[in-house]
Scaffold this active site. Structure first.
Site, short mmCIF file in Angstrom:
data_model
loop_
_atom_site.label_atom_id
_atom_site.label_comp_id
_atom_site.label_asym_id
_atom_site.label_seq_id
_atom_site.Cartn_x
_atom_site.Cartn_y
_atom_site.Cartn_z
N SER A 1 0.83 -1.20 0.00
CA SER A 1 0.00 0.00 0.00
C SER A 1 0.86 1.25 0.00
O SER A 1 2.00 1.23 0.52
CB SER A 1 -0.90 0.00 1.25
OG SER A 1 -1.53 1.25 1.43
N TYR B 1 -0.88 0.16 10.06
CA TYR B 1 -1.09 -0.57 8.81
C TYR B 1 0.11 -0.41 7.88
O TYR B 1 0.66 -1.40 7.37
CB TYR B 1 -2.36 -0.04 8.15
CG TYR B 1 -2.71 -0.66 6.82
CD1 TYR B 1 -3.18 -1.98 6.74
CD2 TYR B 1 -2.62 0.07 5.64
CE1 TYR B 1 -3.52 -2.54 5.53
CE2 TYR B 1 -2.96 -0.48 4.42
CZ TYR B 1 -3.41 -1.79 4.36
OH TYR B 1 -3.75 -2.34 3.15
#
Length: 315
Positions: free
Chosen positions: A116, A140
């Site tokens: 990501s 994350y």
């Protein structure tokens, strides 16, 4: 090819599985719940579905004849921030256990990992690239970049044939809102086009790096034919192409496709300080020359993604 997809019950896993089945591949679909075979897919007999906790028993989903593994499972950005232990268990430790399972069962398998752009944090250059040092500002992104380094090392040692793709925010996602901090970037299109209200937590000048589902799937399929030596063995990261769009441009696209009534269903709301800090830390534009050189493709415009979603509703 025989292909394993983890997180196969999610949106990306289901959409990719449909395309791969239509191309007559053999699929193993795995999630924490038993995933479905995509309803619109052909060759459904080529898919088997498994409920599995990869943290507890990653080995159970592996076999010696696997050709490819798409690694999509995970707890999204806001969910990882809200539950520290769960984020690390699912995003980091279960994937490390899957890597060890591959090492024992099917070394050399093609490993396609969904990373990501959340691996980046401020301060950043105007156009971050794969050479930009990751400084994530959320759990994350931290979990993702830790795995990137581990995957690079497994690749360097010849244990896997790895490709790491840093996804833009995918919009417009069908289905229900997710635990991603970016979930509203689909919600402000998806819900209004279905006559429902949606919350917008950002001002008109907020900018985001976006990719349509159709283009993401094209690029994930391109990954099946990449040569092993197309990148250095210890640097397997690729920033996938996206397009930069402001909130105003997103709403303008909604207006053009859905009319003024759809735009009126978008309601403003201030985000929490934690979510605002996370959103503000993300970069808004990237140097994707590496991806383009490898043959990956980009969207034409955000309006096209909105039109694609509306067409899917009409089906």
């Amino acid at each position: 090819m025989k292909i394993l997809i983890t997180g196969a019950g999610g949106f990306v896993g289901q959409l990719l599985a449909e395309h791969l089945l239509n191309d007559n591949h053999t699929l193993v679909l795995v999630d924490i719940f038993e995933p479905a075979v995509p309803a619109q897919a052909q060759n459904k007999q080529n898919a088997t579905c498994h409920k599995a906790d990869l943290y507890e028993d990653a080995q159970s989903v592996l076999s010696k004849d696997l050709d490819v593994i798409y690694v999509f499972h995970g707890i999204m950005s806001a969910g990882s921030e809200a539950d520290f232990d769960l984020g690390y268990r699912v995003n980091l430790h279960s994937t490390l256990r899957l890597l060890e399972g591959v090492r024992a069962t099917c070394p050399g398998v093609r490993w396609i990992y969904a990373s990501s752009t959340a691996i980046y944090g401020q301060p950043l250059p105007e156009m971050p690239s794969e050479a930009t040092v990751p400084t994530p500002q959320g759990s994350y992104g931290t979990q993702k970049v830790m795995l990137e380094y581990a995957i690079n090392d497994y690749n360097r040692r010849g244990l896997i044939n790895a490709f790491i793709f840093r996804f833009p925010t995918i919009s417009v996602r069908p289905g229900k809102p997710t635990q991603a901090a970016s979930s509203w970037m689909s919600g402000i299109i998806r819900e209004p086009l279905q006559g429902k209200e949606s919350i917008l937590p950002c001002d008109d000048d907020f900018k985001a790096w976006l990719c349509s589902p159709k283009t993401l799937i094209k690029n994930l399929i391109i990954a099946l034919s990449l040569e092993k030596d197309c990148m250095e063995p210890h640097i397997r990261q690729v920033n996938l192409p996206g397009i930069m769009s402001t909130v105003k441009e997103m709403l303008d696209a909604l207006r053009e496709v859905g009319g003024e009534e759809a735009v009126k269903l978008v309601k403003r709301e201030k985000p929490s300080q934690e979510i605002k800090a996370m959103l503000d830390s993300w970069p808004i534009c990237f140097d994707v020359s590496k991806a383009l050189k490898l043959g990956f493709v980009a969207d034409d415009s955000f309006k096209t993604a909105v039109e694609d979603f509306k067409a899917s509703l009409e089906k």
